[in-house]
Design a protein around this motif. Structure first.
Motif, mmCIF file in Angstrom:
data_model
loop_
_atom_site.group_PDB
_atom_site.id
_atom_site.type_symbol
_atom_site.label_atom_id
_atom_site.label_comp_id
_atom_site.label_asym_id
_atom_site.label_seq_id
_atom_site.Cartn_x
_atom_site.Cartn_y
_atom_site.Cartn_z
ATOM 1 N N LEU A 190 0.792 -1.233 0.000
ATOM 2 C CA LEU A 190 0.000 0.000 0.000
ATOM 3 C C LEU A 190 0.824 1.283 0.000
ATOM 4 N N GLU A 191 2.045 1.243 0.507
ATOM 5 C CA GLU A 191 2.906 2.417 0.410
ATOM 6 C C GLU A 191 3.418 2.526 -1.036
ATOM 7 N N HIS A 192 3.210 3.678 -1.647
ATOM 8 C CA HIS A 192 3.612 3.889 -3.046
ATOM 9 C C HIS A 192 4.646 5.015 -3.102
ATOM 10 N N ARG A 193 5.882 4.672 -2.792
ATOM 11 C CA ARG A 193 6.936 5.681 -2.703
ATOM 12 C C ARG A 193 8.072 5.435 -3.693
ATOM 13 N N TYR A 194 8.142 4.241 -4.240
ATOM 14 C CA TYR A 194 9.295 3.873 -5.054
ATOM 15 C C TYR A 194 8.874 3.563 -6.486
ATOM 16 N N ALA A 195 9.749 3.874 -7.424
ATOM 17 C CA ALA A 195 9.424 3.692 -8.839
ATOM 18 C C ALA A 195 9.364 2.220 -9.239
ATOM 19 N N GLU A 196 10.141 1.373 -8.575
ATOM 20 C CA GLU A 196 10.323 0.010 -9.065
ATOM 21 C C GLU A 196 9.483 -1.033 -8.344
ATOM 22 N N PHE A 197 8.829 -0.679 -7.242
ATOM 23 C CA PHE A 197 8.059 -1.677 -6.502
ATOM 24 C C PHE A 197 7.039 -0.996 -5.604
ATOM 25 N N ASP A 198 5.992 -1.743 -5.239
ATOM 26 C CA ASP A 198 5.042 -1.288 -4.225
ATOM 27 C C ASP A 198 5.600 -1.594 -2.843
ATOM 28 N N GLY A 199 5.110 -0.868 -1.851
ATOM 29 C CA GLY A 199 5.560 -1.091 -0.483
ATOM 30 C C GLY A 199 6.924 -0.469 -0.236
ATOM 31 N N LEU A 200 7.553 -0.907 0.861
ATOM 32 C CA LEU A 200 8.849 -0.356 1.265
ATOM 33 C C LEU A 200 10.006 -1.302 0.970
ATOM 34 N N ASN A 201 9.697 -2.517 0.498
ATOM 35 C CA ASN A 201 10.742 -3.498 0.173
ATOM 36 C C ASN A 201 11.705 -3.688 1.332
ATOM 37 N N LEU A 202 11.146 -3.955 2.505
ATOM 38 C CA LEU A 202 11.958 -4.143 3.702
ATOM 39 C C LEU A 202 12.680 -5.482 3.649
ATOM 40 N N SER A 203 13.717 -5.609 4.460
ATOM 41 C CA SER A 203 14.484 -6.852 4.504
ATOM 42 C C SER A 203 13.655 -7.985 5.086
ATOM 43 N N TRP A 204 14.078 -9.196 4.784
ATOM 44 C CA TRP A 204 13.379 -10.397 5.263
ATOM 45 C C TRP A 204 13.265 -10.379 6.783
ATOM 46 N N GLU A 205 14.328 -9.991 7.457
ATOM 47 C CA GLU A 205 14.341 -10.033 8.916
ATOM 48 C C GLU A 205 13.339 -9.065 9.536
ATOM 49 N N THR A 206 13.179 -7.893 8.943
ATOM 50 C CA THR A 206 12.207 -6.935 9.469
ATOM 51 C C THR A 206 10.783 -7.434 9.232
ATOM 52 N N LEU A 207 10.527 -7.981 8.054
ATOM 53 C CA LEU A 207 9.189 -8.519 7.765
ATOM 54 C C LEU A 207 8.875 -9.711 8.665
ATOM 55 N N GLU A 208 9.859 -10.572 8.883
ATOM 56 C CA GLU A 208 9.664 -11.703 9.790
ATOM 57 C C GLU A 208 9.292 -11.205 11.176
ATOM 58 N N GLY A 209 10.023 -10.198 11.655
ATOM 59 C CA GLY A 209 9.753 -9.663 12.983
ATOM 60 C C GLY A 209 8.391 -9.018 13.071
ATOM 61 N N LEU A 210 7.978 -8.317 12.023
ATOM 62 C CA LEU A 210 6.658 -7.699 12.000
ATOM 63 C C LEU A 210 5.564 -8.754 12.152
ATOM 64 N N VAL A 211 5.685 -9.845 11.417
ATOM 65 C CA VAL A 211 4.637 -10.865 11.380
ATOM 66 C C VAL A 211 4.685 -11.787 12.594
ATOM 67 N N LYS A 212 5.882 -12.126 13.067
ATOM 68 C CA LYS A 212 6.018 -13.181 14.079
ATOM 69 C C LYS A 212 6.509 -12.689 15.430
ATOM 70 N N HIS A 213 6.485 -11.376 15.705
ATOM 71 C CA HIS A 213 7.086 -10.905 16.954
ATOM 72 C C HIS A 213 6.389 -11.478 18.186
#
Length: 406
Positions: free
Chosen positions: A147-170
């Motif tokens: 939903l974040e539309h800030r970058y030309a090449e992709f939707d979202g923030l393209n965060l690292s795997w570790e940050t996304l893992e922590g967001l979902v499984k904290h």
């Protein structure tokens, strides 16, 4: 690596990274590959992207416990998030893991919250029941991956795997080894993303994510006391009857007889945070010595949460939560405001569902001909992104009467 159980060794300044910590140089990377930064680690870039996002700014006008109109002194999601990040960094530093990753996860953990706190989430969850329900963790993932539309090449923030893992499984694994949800069905948003970027939903999260998770508990337990006392719904004599704050209040009064209530409250809040943080550090160090994980994956496979309260502190924290639920979150005046906020969210969902063209043009495009599921998900995205103030303005625009949230 043996870690002392004494708090004397916490210290300040540089601390070596433990074997069990996430190493930014060995990050599992991003869904959309990007060149490395010459000046920042992957986790530092994640933190910076989170801070500069639209969702982060919106936290300023989203309710924590009290409706924003109650006054400027009460916490909203943004101040709560900053407080959680500070505690997460302190824990990560003491446990010799990556402070930037712990901070990034703390800063992003509330992105998916609706206006009006858990009231809005409960209302949207019921409205979305036919399409998988609504879950703020899943919505946080949706925000940073789509939903974040800030970058030309992709939707979202393209965060690292570790940050996304922590967001979902904290808060721990979401499913067992057979793929069954541990706390009910896993939300479709998480499953859909997991199918293209496996977050290992059956394992525990990193030490850094665990630091962020318990920092959230420490922050809101202490600061809801502060806001409750400011509101007059709680009093210091009431807190004297609860084990943890009662013990702290006795110490404060012993050291500072006659101290005024405002300073007494600040002493209570800061000492409670310190006491809980120190308890977590000692307990986590004992577990790390016992389990001796030699890699981040060993933490994920440990079979238990490592960054926790001691048994005694956990019981005192449960007692405090029961007290807060009874005397603050379910206080008649708070419940009355929540009922009005609930109606605002339900009214808006029903109005947009009946006529998607009532939403701004960049949200409603094509929804008049879309199937109900696509329409409902788009409406939930729009509603969840609203601040409290914007939701009230939208209700005033669409309805003859809008409840006063006070």
């Amino acid at each position: 690596m043996t870690i002392s159980h004494s708090l004397d060794s916490i210290g300040f300044g540089y601390r070596p990274r433990a074997a069990y910590a996430c190493d930014p140089a060995r990050s599992r990377g991003r869904l959309h590959p990007e060149p490395a930064s010459p000046t920042r680690t992957p986790f530092q870039r994640d933190r910076d992207r989170i801070i500069h996002s639209t969702a982060f700014r919106r936290l300023k006008h989203k309710t924590q416990v009290f409706i924003a109109h109650e006054g400027d002194h009460y916490r909203e999601r943004l101040t709560h998030t900053i407080e959680v990040a500070q505690i997460a960094r302190a824990l990560a530093r003491a446990l010799c893991c990556d402070e930037d990753l712990a901070e990034a996860i703390a800063l992003v953990h509330d992105f998916g919250h609706t206006p009006f706190g858990h009231t809005g989430e409960d209302a949207l969850d019921e409205k979305m029941a036919a399409w998988g329900g609504f879950d703020h963790n899943a919505q946080s993932l949706r925000i940073v991956t789509r939903l974040e539309h800030r970058y030309a090449e992709f939707d979202g923030l393209n965060l690292s795997w570790e940050t996304l893992e922590g967001l979902v499984k904290h808060n721990g694994p979401l499913m067992d080894a057979e793929g069954n949800g541990l706390r009910g069905p896993v939300h479709p948003t998480i499953l859909a993303y997991n199918s293209i970027n496996d977050l290992e939903l059956a394992s525990y999260a990193s030490i850094e994510a665990q630091c962020a998770a318990i920092a959230d508990d420490i922050a809101y337990n202490a600061h809801d006391i502060d806001d409750g006392l400011r509101s007059g719904l709680l009093t210091l004599p009431m807190l004297e009857e609860v084990a943890l704050p009662g013990r702290i209040l006795r110490l404060v009064r012993q050291h500072y007889p006659g101290l005024d209530p405002v300073r007494t409250t600040h002493e209570l809040v800061r000492r409670q945070i310190t006491m809980m943080v120190e308890d977590v550090i000692i307990t986590a160090r004992e577990k790390l010595d016992r389990l001796a994980p030699q890699s981040p994956d060993a933490v994920r496979a440990a079979g238990e949460t490592i960054v926790t309260f001691s048994g005694a502190m956990a019981e005192q924290e449960r007692e405090l939560k029961r007290f807060l639920y009874k005397n603050l979150y379910r206080h008649p005046s708070v419940v009355a405001v929540r009922a009005k906020a609930d109606q605002v969210v339900r009214d808006l969902f029903d109005a947009y569902f009946a006529d998607p063209m009532l939403m701004p043009s960049d949200w409603c495009q094509g929804l008049d001909e879309a199937d109900e599921g696509v329409r409902a998900i788009a409406i939930a995205d729009f509603l969840a992104g609203m601040t409290d103030t914007y939701a009230l303005k939208e209700h005033q625009r669409l309805f003859d009467r809008t409840p006063e949230l006070r």
